[in-house]
Write an enzyme that holds these catalytic residues in place. Structure first.
Site, PDB file in Angstrom:
ATOM      1  N   ASP A   1     -11.854  20.637 -37.552  1.00  0.00           N
ATOM      2  CA  ASP A   1     -11.503  20.398 -36.151  1.00  0.00           C
ATOM      3  C   ASP A   1     -12.405  21.233 -35.248  1.00  0.00           C
ATOM      4  O   ASP A   1     -13.582  21.420 -35.550  1.00  0.00           O
ATOM      5  CB  ASP A   1     -10.022  20.723 -35.915  1.00  0.00           C
ATOM      6  CG  ASP A   1      -9.403  19.826 -34.855  1.00  0.00           C
ATOM      7  OD1 ASP A   1      -9.748  19.986 -33.676  1.00  0.00           O
ATOM      8  OD2 ASP A   1      -8.581  18.959 -35.198  1.00  0.00           O
TER       9      ASP A   1
ATOM     10  N   HIS B   1      -7.868  21.712 -29.245  1.00  0.00           N
ATOM     11  CA  HIS B   1      -7.394  20.741 -30.238  1.00  0.00           C
ATOM     12  C   HIS B   1      -7.089  21.386 -31.585  1.00  0.00           C
ATOM     13  O   HIS B   1      -6.013  21.206 -32.154  1.00  0.00           O
ATOM     14  CB  HIS B   1      -8.444  19.646 -30.377  1.00  0.00           C
ATOM     15  CG  HIS B   1      -7.967  18.401 -31.043  1.00  0.00           C
ATOM     16  ND1 HIS B   1      -8.134  18.162 -32.387  1.00  0.00           N
ATOM     17  CD2 HIS B   1      -7.335  17.312 -30.548  1.00  0.00           C
ATOM     18  CE1 HIS B   1      -7.634  16.978 -32.684  1.00  0.00           C
ATOM     19  NE2 HIS B   1      -7.150  16.435 -31.586  1.00  0.00           N
TER      20      HIS B   1
ATOM     21  N   SER C   1      -3.464  12.702 -33.760  1.00  0.00           N
ATOM     22  CA  SER C   1      -3.960  14.046 -34.093  1.00  0.00           C
ATOM     23  C   SER C   1      -2.821  15.021 -34.325  1.00  0.00           C
ATOM     24  O   SER C   1      -2.951  15.974 -35.088  1.00  0.00           O
ATOM     25  CB  SER C   1      -4.832  14.594 -32.962  1.00  0.00           C
ATOM     26  OG  SER C   1      -6.131  14.074 -33.019  1.00  0.00           O
TER      27      SER C   1
END
Length: 525
Positions: free
Chosen positions: A146, A181, A459
């Site tokens: 990520d 994220h 996600s």
């Protein structure tokens, strides 16, 4: 998840010649190819890298990334050079280097099984993670591919002794996160059970091993060559589960071969279905060696943004998921009118401020009006975008803005690139109706910094499944990744159409049910 560039530019170049160079940064900065050139992956025969080095130089190309663990590399070459380079016998195949991107409700703890003073995201209970202690999870390692993580975060630092990762000159240190994220994903997997601090993750007792491979920098995208390297690095680090909240359209031979190889070694690959709300198959989730994860909400309903197709295998919580974000980069919204405290939604880009004034009706907020000067604007959703509504309030002298829904339920918004100086929040339709009966009363709108945030997406569903897989697997470490995968699907809570369907797959992942199934029937039964 976004669409990638077209593949036609390399259709004729199926035997493109390349040259090997000394291995440099494994995770280079993602940058688009020049207009008159193309970026491709070239798989060459073992031992022939040196033989074709001069050919790639003669073609005025350059190596952008050498893929870790493979005789392959990503190169950028002029379009005019493709035909002249396509017949070299040392090249096995050539394909486009595809773009990959990240795919972007709580209750208070009662003291058992989590310490008091922290929030329990709804996904923890929904996946039965609170019913299966993470006593043995120290024998498992989850690799998160990520944007890195904020290792110093108050809710992750307690598990830092079990974290590893790699520095890369392109994306930077694995323990920093420029776009939130990766930290959010990590919090869902392993936010620490600590009294009075934040939230809890699926594996919350500082036992799970994490390995972080950072492929996304501040620009928020990477290539398929980078992803293949990252996956191989996960394997080299001893990962049992690879969690990928990312993807893109079109398949890649390099990726497909990589994940098939990792599956054959016993690793469980898990990836997000995608957030375009259509039937398109995203990759890497679409490979048979990867488990595709769809998203549902707190009511176990399919999230309308979640891509749906025959490859969807399992579902996880993915709507309004509260988790960690890099320290003080998140925003918390508060709203009070007279003595009534509401639970507003956030408007991304709203400034961190507190505003107090009389609550005033501002209609649709599609024009300015001096009647709201010094007041908090109550605005109905519709007609114009959120930024226009807030800026019209601000330009009318308003001190704060509340936008309420024109359909059932709450929502979140964004200011986009517009920079406002007044705080703004959202409210549900029912809250809006209640506030219309409170016009003229004092209101306070607060937007403040926080280290936590709500995000939607497949996600967010993916780390729930990855974390549950590691948790269940820790009780049965002799099982293979494929066997755990089978057990998770056969123990999932069936949702939607009876049996497997395109929106939910086999259903919602269930930690305790998977444990019970393996305990009764054995691995993969």
């Amino acid at each position: 998840m976004q669409n990638k560039p077209g593949r036609t530019v390399i259709a004729a170049a199926v035997k493109l010649v390349v040259a090997a160079v000394a291995m440099g940064s494994v995770m280079g900065v993602a940058s688009a190819a020049a207009p008159d050139s193309t970026r491709v992956i070239v798989k060459f025969k073992p031992g022939h890298g040196a033989n074709i080095k001069s050919a790639i130089a003669a073609a005025r190309g350059n190596v952008k990334h050498e893929i870790f663990g493979m005789d392959a590399m990503a190169i950028e070459v002029p379009l005019t050079a493709l035909k002249g380079l396509q017949n070299n016998p040392n090249v096995e195949y050539v394909e486009e280097d595809l773009v990959r991107r990240p795919f972007a409700l709580t209750s208070a703890s009662t003291g058992s099984p989590y310490a008091l003073g922290q929030l329990v995201p709804y996904g923890i209970k929904q996946t039965q993670s609170d019913l299966l202690p993470d006593t043995y999870v120290g024998n498992r390692k989850v690799c998160i591919i990520d944007s890195g993580i904020d290792r110093a975060h108050e809710d992750l630092v307690g598990n830092s002794i079990n974290m590893t990762g790699q520095y890369d000159s392109g994306t930077g240190n694995w323990y920093t996160d420029e776009n939130k994220h990766g930290t959010h994903v990590a919090g869902t997997i392993a936010a620490v059970n600590a009294s009075g601090v934040g939230v809890v993750g699926v594996n919350s007792n500082k036992r799970l091993k994490l390995h972080i491979v950072k492929v996304f920098g501040a620009n928020g995208w990477a290539y398929s060559s980078t992803l293949a390297s990252a996956a191989n690095q996960c394997a080299a680090a001893g990962a049992n589960v690879i969690s990928m909240s990312l993807g893109g359209t079109s398949s890649s031979t390099t990726e497909s071969n990589t994940f098939a190889s990792l599956q054959s070694k016993g690793i469980l690959n898990i990836a997000a279905a995608g957030n375009d709300g259509n039937t398109v198959v995203s990759y890497p989730a679409g490979y048979s060696s990867v488990m595709m994860v769809a998203a549902i909400d707190e009511f176990k309903q399919w999230a309308t943004f979640s891509q749906y197709n025959s490859q969807v295998e399992i579902a996880g919580p993915g709507v309004a998921v509260l988790s960690t974000v890099p320290t003080n980069t998140g925003s918390a919204s508060e709203l009070k009118v007279s003595t009534t405290t509401y639970k507003p939604g956030a408007i991304t880009g709203a400034p961190n401020k507190v505003a107090t004034g009389t609550l005033a009706d501002f209609g649709l907020g599609d024009r300015t009006s001096s009647t709201v000067s010094g007041k908090v604007c109550l605005i109905a959703r519709g007609t114009v975008d959120f930024a226009t509504k807030v800026m019209n309030c601000q330009n009318s002298g308003g001190v704060g803005a509340v936008i309420y829904n024109n359909v059932a339920g709450g929502f979140g918004g964004t200011m986009g690139t517009t920079i406002a100086s007044i705080p703004s929040v959202t409210a549900s339709d029912t809250e809006g109706a209640a506030m219309r009966g409170q016009l003229g009363l004092g209101a306070t709108v607060t937007v403040k910094r926080t280290s936590y945030g709500y995000l939607d997406g497949t996600s967010m569903a993916t780390p729930h499944v990855s974390a549950v897989a590691a948790l269940v697997w820790s009780y049965f470490p002799t099982c293979t990744g494929s066997q755990i995968r089978t057990s998770l699907t056969r123990s999932a809570q069936d949702l939607g159409t009876v049996g497997r369907d395109v929106k939910y797959g086999f259903g919602l992942v269930q930690a305790r049910a998977a444990y019970d199934r393996i305990r009764t029937y054995g691995c993969g039964a």
